[in-house]
Design a protein around this motif. Structure first.
Motif, PDB file in Angstrom:
ATOM      1  N   GLY A  21       0.815  -1.210   0.000  1.00 15.82           N
ATOM      2  CA  GLY A  21       0.000   0.000   0.000  1.00 15.82           C
ATOM      3  C   GLY A  21       0.848   1.260   0.000  1.00 15.82           C
ATOM      4  N   TYR A  25       1.564   3.873  -3.108  1.00 18.96           N
ATOM      5  CA  TYR A  25       1.244   5.280  -2.854  1.00 18.96           C
ATOM      6  C   TYR A  25       2.449   6.168  -3.197  1.00 18.96           C
ATOM      7  N   ASP A  51      -2.395  -3.111  -6.074  1.00 21.96           N
ATOM      8  CA  ASP A  51      -3.429  -2.850  -5.069  1.00 21.96           C
ATOM      9  C   ASP A  51      -4.635  -3.767  -5.234  1.00 21.96           C
ATOM     10  N   TRP A  96     -10.936   2.695   0.549  1.00 20.96           N
ATOM     11  CA  TRP A  96     -10.130   1.887  -0.350  1.00 20.96           C
ATOM     12  C   TRP A  96     -10.698   1.815  -1.770  1.00 20.96           C
ATOM     13  N   VAL A  99     -10.319   5.069  -3.584  1.00 19.38           N
ATOM     14  CA  VAL A  99      -8.903   5.288  -3.904  1.00 19.38           C
ATOM     15  C   VAL A  99      -8.505   4.464  -5.121  1.00 19.38           C
ATOM     16  N   GLN A 103      -7.249   5.866  -8.688  1.00 18.88           N
ATOM     17  CA  GLN A 103      -5.988   5.434  -9.309  1.00 18.88           C
ATOM     18  C   GLN A 103      -6.224   5.022 -10.756  1.00 18.88           C
ATOM     19  N   TRP A 131      -7.104  11.897  -4.459  1.00 19.64           N
ATOM     20  CA  TRP A 131      -6.467  10.600  -4.214  1.00 19.64           C
ATOM     21  C   TRP A 131      -5.393  10.732  -3.126  1.00 19.64           C
ATOM     22  N   GLY A 135      -5.439   9.014   0.636  1.00 22.62           N
ATOM     23  CA  GLY A 135      -4.336   8.145   1.044  1.00 22.62           C
ATOM     24  C   GLY A 135      -3.749   8.556   2.380  1.00 22.62           C
ATOM     25  N   GLY A 138      -6.155   7.392   5.001  1.00 22.62           N
ATOM     26  CA  GLY A 138      -6.130   5.945   5.125  1.00 22.62           C
ATOM     27  C   GLY A 138      -4.908   5.443   5.877  1.00 22.62           C
ATOM     28  N   PHE A 139      -3.741   5.970   5.520  1.00 19.45           N
ATOM     29  CA  PHE A 139      -2.531   5.523   6.204  1.00 19.45           C
ATOM     30  C   PHE A 139      -2.475   6.006   7.643  1.00 19.45           C
TER      31      PHE A 139
END
Length: 163
Positions: A21, A25, A51, A96, A99, A103, A131, A135, A138-139
């Motif tokens: 991931g 990214y 991904d 997810w 995202v 992408q 995006w 990210g 999310g992280f």
């Protein structure tokens, strides 16, 4: 022995989630910084593949092994750190699919610009920014989940403990 095998799979899946991931990214960020549509299209195509076929299945392995570990260890779903980590995991998971779709969109936009020899426009930049920030969120969530898995405490409990 079953518990240890499941724990091993759970940790490996977490490594895959973070490794692939974060790698995907960062590669797409680096490619986008070149502003070269050919480079971006190539990298985005690989990122979408990784991904889709590695990171996403690792998320499902996380859910399955986490549930089985919880059951084997006798923890309740209402255990504060378990429930909090599940809520954050599902929030991150809800980011997810968007995202992944963004992408794919970035890939198509870069490939189209490359085919006609055009530069990337503001529409690409707008999709890229969305995006990028999804990210980041999310992280951030994943870092908090790993913190809870390691300490068996919620962030509030950990903060209280440290103060």
């Amino acid at each position: 022995m079953l518990y240890l095998c499941l724990k091993y799979l759970h940790i490996i899946a977490a490594i895959f989630l973070f490794g692939f991931g974060m790698g995907s990214y960062l590669y797409l960020i680096a490619a986008s910084r070149t502003r070269n549509p050919q480079v971006i299209a190539h990298v985005a195509r690989m990122v979408v593949g990784f991904d889709t076929w590695i990171t996403t299945p690792a998320g499902f392995v996380q859910i399955i092994t986490g549930y089985l570990l919880m059951r084997l260890s006798g923890l309740s779903m209402s255990t504060e750190w378990v429930l909090t980590s599940l809520i954050i995991f599902f929030c991150v998971g809800s980011l997810w699919l968007p995202v992944l779709l963004l992408q794919k969109r970035l890939c198509v936009m870069a490939a189209s610009a490359n085919e006609v020899g055009a530069a990337l426009d503001e529409q690409y930049q707008a999709v890229y920014r969305k995006w990028f920030w999804m990210g980041v969120m999310g992280f951030a969530g994943m870092f908090v989940i790993v913190l809870m898995m390691s300490t068996k405490m919620t962030p509030v409990q950990l903060f209280s403990f440290l103060v």
